[in-house]
Design a protein around this motif. Sequence first.
Motif, PDB file in Angstrom:
ATOM      1  N   ILE A  10      37.055  46.657  45.756  1.00 29.59           N
ATOM      2  CA  ILE A  10      37.231  46.160  43.424  1.00 29.59           C
ATOM      3  C   ILE A  10      35.766  47.312  42.985  1.00 29.59           C
ATOM      4  CG2 ILE A  10      37.298  45.083  41.657  1.00 29.59           C
ATOM      5  CD1 ILE A  10      39.756  44.690  44.029  1.00 29.59           C
ATOM      6  N   GLU A  11      36.008  48.193  42.496  1.00 33.41           N
ATOM      7  CA  GLU A  11      34.596  48.899  42.062  1.00 33.41           C
ATOM      8  C   GLU A  11      34.779  47.497  40.396  1.00 33.41           C
ATOM      9  OE1 GLU A  11      35.877  53.182  40.175  1.00 33.41           O
ATOM     10  OE2 GLU A  11      36.766  53.068  42.579  1.00 33.41           O
ATOM     11  N   SER A  13      31.111  47.347  37.675  1.00 36.23           N
ATOM     12  CA  SER A  13      30.509  47.867  36.595  1.00 36.23           C
ATOM     13  C   SER A  13      29.264  47.298  36.648  1.00 36.23           C
ATOM     14  CB  SER A  13      30.711  47.699  35.417  1.00 36.23           C
ATOM     15  OG  SER A  13      32.123  48.299  34.579  1.00 36.23           O
ATOM     16  N   VAL A  19      33.820  46.672  33.466  1.00 31.83           N
ATOM     17  CA  VAL A  19      35.147  46.596  34.321  1.00 31.83           C
ATOM     18  C   VAL A  19      34.935  46.060  35.497  1.00 31.83           C
ATOM     19  CG1 VAL A  19      37.309  48.201  34.376  1.00 31.83           C
ATOM     20  CG2 VAL A  19      36.144  48.002  32.383  1.00 31.83           C
ATOM     21  N   GLU A  21      37.906  47.437  39.087  1.00 24.10           N
ATOM     22  CA  GLU A  21      38.971  48.091  39.123  1.00 24.10           C
ATOM     23  C   GLU A  21      39.834  48.325  39.720  1.00 24.10           C
ATOM     24  OE1 GLU A  21      40.779  51.740  37.674  1.00 24.10           O
ATOM     25  OE2 GLU A  21      38.966  51.176  36.586  1.00 24.10           O
ATOM     26  N   VAL A  26      43.335  46.522  36.781  1.00 23.90           N
ATOM     27  CA  VAL A  26      42.193  46.523  35.953  1.00 23.90           C
ATOM     28  C   VAL A  26      42.396  45.375  34.472  1.00 23.90           C
ATOM     29  CG1 VAL A  26      41.169  48.018  33.620  1.00 23.90           C
ATOM     30  CG2 VAL A  26      42.321  48.869  34.898  1.00 23.90           C
ATOM     31  N   HIS A  28      38.588  43.672  32.512  1.00 23.07           N
ATOM     32  CA  HIS A  28      37.036  42.777  31.938  1.00 23.07           C
ATOM     33  C   HIS A  28      36.341  41.871  31.744  1.00 23.07           C
ATOM     34  CE1 HIS A  28      38.564  46.058  28.151  1.00 23.07           C
ATOM     35  NE2 HIS A  28      38.827  46.970  29.590  1.00 23.07           N
ATOM     36  N   LYS A  42      43.809  43.317  32.043  1.00 26.45           N
ATOM     37  CA  LYS A  42      44.592  44.804  31.370  1.00 26.45           C
ATOM     38  C   LYS A  42      45.189  45.208  31.198  1.00 26.45           C
ATOM     39  CE  LYS A  42      41.317  43.597  27.568  1.00 26.45           C
ATOM     40  NZ  LYS A  42      41.978  43.332  26.548  1.00 26.45           N
ATOM     41  N   GLU A  43      45.143  45.720  32.963  1.00 23.17           N
ATOM     42  CA  GLU A  43      46.808  46.357  33.523  1.00 23.17           C
ATOM     43  C   GLU A  43      46.900  45.948  34.790  1.00 23.17           C
ATOM     44  OE1 GLU A  43      45.992  50.497  33.599  1.00 23.17           O
ATOM     45  OE2 GLU A  43      44.632  50.376  31.376  1.00 23.17           O
ATOM     46  N   ARG A  44      48.209  45.657  35.156  1.00 21.09           N
ATOM     47  CA  ARG A  44      48.699  45.454  36.725  1.00 21.09           C
ATOM     48  C   ARG A  44      50.052  45.946  37.217  1.00 21.09           C
ATOM     49  NH1 ARG A  44      52.368  41.451  35.977  1.00 21.09           N
ATOM     50  NH2 ARG A  44      53.040  41.093  34.195  1.00 21.09           N
TER      51      ARG A  44
END
Length: 67
Positions: A10-11, A13, A19, A21, A26, A28, A42-44
Motif C-alpha cells: 500500500i502506497e 502519502s 492518500v 493506494e 484508493v 483518503h 474513494k475507490e474499490r
Amino acid sequence: MKKKLESYGIEVSSGNSGVLEGNGIVAHFSWDGEANLSIEIKERPLDTYCGQVSGKLRAFWRECQGY
C-alpha cells in the motif's frame, strides 16, 4: 503504521493526511497526530465489498496495537 502498510504493498502519502493506494483501493486519510484517524474509501474493485475493506482495516489496526 505507514511502514507496515507499505510492506503490504500500500502506497502512503507522507505527512498526517493524504492518500492510501494499493490492491485496487484508493482512500483518503487524516490523522490528528494523536488518537484520531479518519479513512475514507474513494475507490474499490467492483468485487470488493465495503465490509471487506473495513474488516481488513480493523484487523490491521488491532495488529498494530498488539491485540
